[in-house]
Design an enzyme around this catalytic site. Structure first.
Site, PDB file in Angstrom:
ATOM      1  N   GLU A 157       0.793  -0.952   0.056  1.00 32.42           N
ATOM      2  CA  GLU A 157      -0.018  -0.120   0.143  1.00 32.42           C
ATOM      3  C   GLU A 157       0.950   1.056  -0.115  1.00 32.42           C
ATOM      4  O   GLU A 157       1.176   1.837   0.847  1.00 32.42           O
ATOM      5  CB  GLU A 157      -0.884   0.005   1.283  1.00 32.42           C
ATOM      6  CG  GLU A 157      -2.160   1.119   1.154  1.00 32.42           C
ATOM      7  CD  GLU A 157      -1.560   2.624   1.548  1.00 32.42           C
ATOM      8  OE1 GLU A 157      -1.116   3.061   0.601  1.00 32.42           O
ATOM      9  OE2 GLU A 157      -1.651   2.800   2.706  1.00 32.42           O
ATOM     10  N   GLU A 166       3.994   8.130  -4.478  1.00 37.92           N
ATOM     11  CA  GLU A 166       5.101   7.486  -3.701  1.00 37.92           C
ATOM     12  C   GLU A 166       5.907   6.529  -4.432  1.00 37.92           C
ATOM     13  O   GLU A 166       6.514   5.715  -3.659  1.00 37.92           O
ATOM     14  CB  GLU A 166       4.322   6.831  -2.587  1.00 37.92           C
ATOM     15  CG  GLU A 166       3.448   7.739  -1.523  1.00 37.92           C
ATOM     16  CD  GLU A 166       3.223   7.176  -0.272  1.00 37.92           C
ATOM     17  OE1 GLU A 166       3.303   5.869  -0.035  1.00 37.92           O
ATOM     18  OE2 GLU A 166       2.190   7.801   0.481  1.00 37.92           O
TER      19      GLU A 166
END
Length: 530
Positions: A157, A166
């Site tokens: 995640e 990210e």
């Protein structure tokens, strides 16, 4: 634990002087009366951990995917939550079908304070022997050294509000190249991004200083004609809680699919798509709002969405069934959980330049989207959206100021400008020639004082803007009718002034908004430093 005792907790803190955030270990008193600060509950990381809808979706998908002893790799393991879900699922499959056969779970986390916390969490749940913690970046892992074998299942995640920020793509690329078996199983299985054209005066005011300043009619120009983009926002997607803006937004299209990213296969670094979007009404497109939907299992029965709450099937479901039949299940899941609230993932807003783009009902709008490893950008093609030369004024690039959307909106707000102007005029009244010190990075106040008072001397500290602030003032001085001879810029973080700095004159007016360049993410009261 007795009353008044304490425990050590992990908390995200923001340094008000530097604007930097860091994880720190602090003492939390169980007795609320003795607790100096109850900030843990407001941290973004805990908000994500407390997102029950997210956790439930991941748990159900992991239980469906980890059906037998195997090697599970958790990238960006954080507190180890997904690793523990995988361990529990594997224990259940061991007991039911495989006797004493054991699988392997490798939890990869690069951030040392988080690794320490994860080890403590695993011990507290009696899972420290079942999960191997690797304090490394995933692209530093090597099979045969860090990992005993290639992983059969990837759980991760590593998503932000834009999805890619990210490092999702490079992380997946390396994992598929070096760490995973061929045709691995993954949780999540797929991510899809969606967008919608919207009209919103509120969003327009967050980026178009030039045209909003024209409505202020106070004669002062932070973005003069010919220098329209000397103050601007960065062309990027901005994460915002668009639900809170729903009264300020008018929808001008149905939702449309933009990109699809499969976790179970190696993604490409770059991608582009072109669509014709039919306008659902007459109006002006000020922004594109986007979000993503996770399909967590391969069968397509478990979803998680960051869509705004108005995506409760208010659009033409017959048309959606025709074009995106598989998506109906996703939005149905979202509808059932519309009351949930989270702060860690938001929608994203992409501003259309200038005053936006005029559209007519049923008009086909040419939409382009491009992504690289870490971001997505959009473009609308139309004769109405021609950009004048001031938009790309290359000779002003060195003195161009990139500010946050919130700051642009403040500087273009007519009532705010009038209040500040009135306050400055009152403060300078009957002082004649004054020495004024702008203690922060406010170019607005510097220009305002120089514009209002033709005799005042001004010292601007500009601790964050520094030389760029000087260059900006030099470019806009003529348009605002003042000479740089009356303005001195220190451009450094000086804690106090001496009489030498003021040519042995005493300061008549000390002023600040307060605004410190580069610290836009701070809470307002943390800027009260001048």
């Amino acid at each position: 634990m007795s009353s008044g005792s304490s425990q050590r907790i992990f908390q995200l803190r923001l340094d008000p002087l530097t604007g930097n955030s860091e994880w720190v270990v602090v003492e939390e008193f169980e007795d609320a009366e003795n607790s100096p600060k109850a900030l843990l509950s407001s941290t973004s990381y805990l908000d994500m951990l407390n997102d029950s809808r997210r956790n439930r979706a991941f748990r159900e998908a992991i239980e469906k995917t980890v059906k037998n002893p195997c090697h599970v790799l958790d990238i960006g393991a954080g507190t180890g939550l997904l690793s523990m879900m995988a361990a529990r699922a594997m224990d259940a499959s061991d007991a039911k079908e495989y006797g004493s056969t054991k699988g392997t779970i490798s939890a990869c986390e690069a951030y040392l304070p988080m690794v320490k916390l994860m080890r403590k969490v695993l011990r507290g749940n009696d899972m420290d022997k079942k999960i191997r913690v690797l304090h490394k970046r995933s692209d530093e892992l090597k099979v045969g050294a860090d990992l005993a074998s290639h992983a059969d299942i990837l759980v991760s995640e590593i998503l932000d509000s834009e999805l890619l920020g990210e490092g999702l793509i490079p992380t997946l690329q390396h994992a598929h190249d070096m760490l995973l078996v061929e045709n691995p199983r993954t949780v999540p299985y797929r991510a899809t991004t969606y967008g919608q054209l919207v009209e919103s005066t509120f969003l327009w005011k967050l980026h178009d200083l030039y045209n909003n300043e024209a409505e202020a009619s106070d004669g002062m120009h932070l973005a003069p004609a010919g220098l329209k983009m000397i103050i601007r926002v960065k062309p990027q997607q901005y994460a915002m809680h668009c639900d809170a803006l729903s009264d300020e937004i008018r929808l001008l299209s149905e939702p449309f699919k933009i990109f699809e990213f499969d976790f179970w296969k190696r993604p490409d670094s770059n991608g582009e798509t072109e669509l014709l979007i039919k306008a659902t009404g007459d109006g002006r497109v000020h922004a594109i709002i986007s979000w993503w939907v996770l399909q967590l299992d391969s069968e397509g029965s478990i979803f998680y969405s960051t869509a705004p709450r108005w995506i409760n099937l208010p659009f033409n479901t017959e048309e959606l069934q025709t074009h995106f039949p598989s998506e109906l299940r996703e939005f149905d899941v979202l509808l059932k959980s519309a009351a949930d609230w989270c702060d860690h993932w938001k929608q994203c807003v992409w501003f259309i330049p200038g005053k936006g783009m005029c559209v007519s009902k049923d008009e086909q709008v040419h939409f382009e989207a491009v992504h690289n490893d870490t971001s997505v950008s959009y473009n609308l093609k139309s004769d109405d959206l021609k950009i004048d030369p001031g938009h790309y004024d290359f000779h002003t690039r060195e003195c161009q100021l990139i500010l946050s959307p919130e700051r642009i909106a403040i500087y273009g707000d007519r009532e705010w400008r009038f209040s500040m102007s009135t306050a400055i005029r009152n403060a300078l009244q009957q002082k004649g020639s004054s020495l004024c010190v702008v203690a922060d990075d406010s170019v607005f106040l510097t220009v305002l004082i120089a514009y209002i008072s033709k005799t005042s001397q001004i010292i601007s500290m500009f601790p964050g803007l520094q030389e760029k602030g000087t260059q900006y003032l030099q470019v806009v001085a003529d348009a605002n009718g003042f000479s740089m001879d009356r303005v001195k810029v220190y451009g450094k973080k000086k804690m106090y002034l001496t009489m030498d700095d003021t040519d042995h004159k005493k300061v008549d007016l000390l002023i600040g908004e307060p605004f410190y360049y580069g610290h836009e993410g701070m809470l307002p009261w943390q800027n009260l430093r001048f």
